[in-house]
Scaffold this active site. Structure first.
Site, mmCIF file in Angstrom:
data_model
loop_
_atom_site.group_PDB
_atom_site.id
_atom_site.type_symbol
_atom_site.label_atom_id
_atom_site.label_comp_id
_atom_site.label_asym_id
_atom_site.label_seq_id
_atom_site.Cartn_x
_atom_site.Cartn_y
_atom_site.Cartn_z
ATOM 1 N N GLU A 1 0.844 -1.197 0.000
ATOM 2 C CA GLU A 1 0.000 0.000 0.000
ATOM 3 C C GLU A 1 0.875 1.241 0.000
ATOM 4 O OE1 GLU A 1 -4.149 -1.109 2.263
ATOM 5 O OE2 GLU A 1 -2.571 -0.194 3.451
ATOM 6 N N CYS A 2 0.645 2.148 -0.928
ATOM 7 C CA CYS A 2 1.315 3.444 -0.989
ATOM 8 C C CYS A 2 2.832 3.275 -0.914
ATOM 9 C CB CYS A 2 0.782 4.369 0.098
ATOM 10 S SG CYS A 2 1.115 6.121 -0.207
ATOM 11 N N GLY A 3 3.468 3.581 0.212
ATOM 12 C CA GLY A 3 4.905 3.403 0.310
ATOM 13 C C GLY A 3 5.322 1.972 0.070
ATOM 14 N N TYR B 1 3.764 -0.099 -1.874
ATOM 15 C CA TYR B 1 3.617 -0.259 -3.322
ATOM 16 C C TYR B 1 4.860 0.261 -4.035
ATOM 17 C CZ TYR B 1 1.315 0.535 -7.937
ATOM 18 O OH TYR B 1 0.966 0.560 -9.267
ATOM 19 N N THR C 1 -1.355 -0.885 -4.366
ATOM 20 C CA THR C 1 -2.266 0.252 -4.541
ATOM 21 C C THR C 1 -1.638 1.490 -3.917
ATOM 22 O OG1 THR C 1 -3.404 -0.071 -2.421
ATOM 23 C CG2 THR C 1 -4.276 -1.256 -4.327
#
Length: 436
Positions: free
Chosen positions: A327-329, A331, A427
């Site tokens: 997720e985010c970082g 990802y 994501t």
């Protein structure tokens, strides 16, 4: 019976977190059981709440969560003497289009649960006008009840007197006034407050805030303003499916943005969680059946992550047989490369082809509704996931299979689709809930 209050303000940066922590610690020091919540998608503040109260805090979010989920989460306050919910942004600030049970505004939670609002007001550069602003907030939405205000950063006794008189004339209770006090400022960085777990002196800072607020605020009057509240446990629990039975969770200063309610939901569903530190060059537990890399601050540690060959090769080996999600970082770390703020590119794990850069910062902020085009751990293709995105990175390349069709809160399609390659998925948004 617990009593409930929501701490809010006309805008961000006025002092909501500081007042919430100070009140929570001051009442805890008096022997009261205090339960905190965070209205909205901020994943950093709950850890500060836990440090102040000794009890876990979770997010409650009217855009992403239905009423049953919110009722389930707040039922943990049943045995508390006082429940404090910290708002986000300004009291009525949310998105334009309604989500599951509201727009994400703190006022939604106050009205839904019947909790009166204590406003933190910074009257810097004004006097009587502060009363006009508060009166407008008081009268804006009939279902939201104002308990009173705490003035913050008052310039002088004369300034305080002018504001107090105007508020009294408007029939608005003033619980106290705080002069400027640099010693209780919480350090910040680009995604908000520096995390509680990174601050060795957080306990002392909260103690000082509690002492300072107790000296200038009528704690008994604030407590009396709270509404009696008897939460009813919801028949349905959290609508969250764990990504696996045994989850290897990256957890350190670079990977720490995890919603507490998500971890609780995974545990409640019978999943086991083992943590490992990519910064310490550790690898996922070999007995895990899925690996989850949450967000955080990988851009601050990109060189170290790139140098940790054991972690990178170990994660790639894990992904040969089992799913890995970021997720985010997280990802970004699953991608091929991350360029830091100085323009230096660092090689990441290469499980995905994603290339991101912080050299040209661009803020991405807002709620996200994703319809999965392909499966990801815990969720089937076609599932509708609600989450929140907040980062400053720019996509240089996102070449893999799109994970989802992603919309913002207005319904507009956005470019941050997420990615899927083999068993790796990622994501930019942080998952909050799945639509029932």
């Amino acid at each position: 019976m617990a009593a409930g209050l929501l701490i809010s303000a006309p805008a961000s940066g006025v002092g909501k977190t500081t007042l919430t922590l100070a009140l929570a610690r001051a009442w805890r020091n008096r022997g009261l059981k205090v339960q905190c919540f965070k209205s909205g998608p901020d994943y950093i503040d709950p850890a500060f709440h836990a440090a102040a109260t000794g009890r876990a805090s979770v997010n409650i979010d009217s855009w992403a969560m239905d009423r049953a989920t919110i009722a389930h989460l707040v039922s943990r306050g049943t045995d508390a003497d006082i429940v404090l919910a910290e708002g986000s942004m300004g009291l009525f600030d949310g998105v334009a289009a309604r989500g599951v049970s509201g727009t994400g505004a703190s006022a939604d939670i106050a009205e839904m649960l019947g909790w009166p609002v204590v406003l933190v007001i910074d009257p810097s550069g004004q006097a009587q006008t502060a009363a006009a602003i508060v009166a407008g907030l008081r009268d804006y939405r009939p279902g939201v009840r104002l308990a009173g205000v705490v003035l913050n950063r008052v310039a002088s006794p004369r300034h305080e007197d002018l504001v107090r008189r105007a508020l009294n004339d408007a029939g608005i209770a003033v619980f106290g006034a705080l002069p400027r006090h640099a010693e209780i400022s919480l350090p910040k960085r680009h995604l908000g407050l520096v995390q509680a777990e990174e601050q060795a002196e957080i306990g002392k800072l909260i103690d000082e805030a509690a002492r300072f607020v107790a000296e200038h605020v009528d704690l008994d009057a604030v407590l009396r303003s709270a509404a009696g509240w008897s939460p009813q446990p919801a028949a349905n629990g959290l609508n969250v499916t764990p990504p696996g039975q045994r989850i290897a969770l990256a957890r350190d200063a670079a990977f720490s943005f995890v919603y507490p309610h998500m971890l609780e939901a995974w545990h409640a569903a019978g999943a086991e969680i083992s943590t490992f530190s990519p910064l310490a060059d550790e690898v996922p537990d070999a007995s895990a059946d899925v690996c989850w890399l949450p967000g955080g601050y990988p851009e601050l540690h990109a060189g170290r992550i790139a140098a940790n060959a054991r972690f990178r090769s170990g994660l790639r080996a894990f992904a040969e047989t089992r799913p890995v999600h970021g997720e985010c970082g997280g990802y970004m770390v699953l991608g091929a490369g991350l360029t830091d703020a100085d323009g230096v590119r660092h090689e990441m794990t290469g499980l995905l082809g994603l290339e991101t850069s912080f050299a040209k910062r661009r803020m991405h902020l807002g709620y996200r509704l994703a319809a999965l085009a392909v499966p990801m751990p815990g969720h089937h293709a076609g599932a509708r996931l609600r989450g929140h995105e907040f980062h400053y990175s720019t996509i240089l390349a996102q070449p893999d299979t799109p994970l989802a069709v992603v919309h913002d809160a207005t319904g507009a399609v956005i470019a941050e689709t997420g990615s899927q390659r083999g068993r790796a998925t990622g994501t930019f948004f942080h998952l909050i809930a799945e639509d029932r």
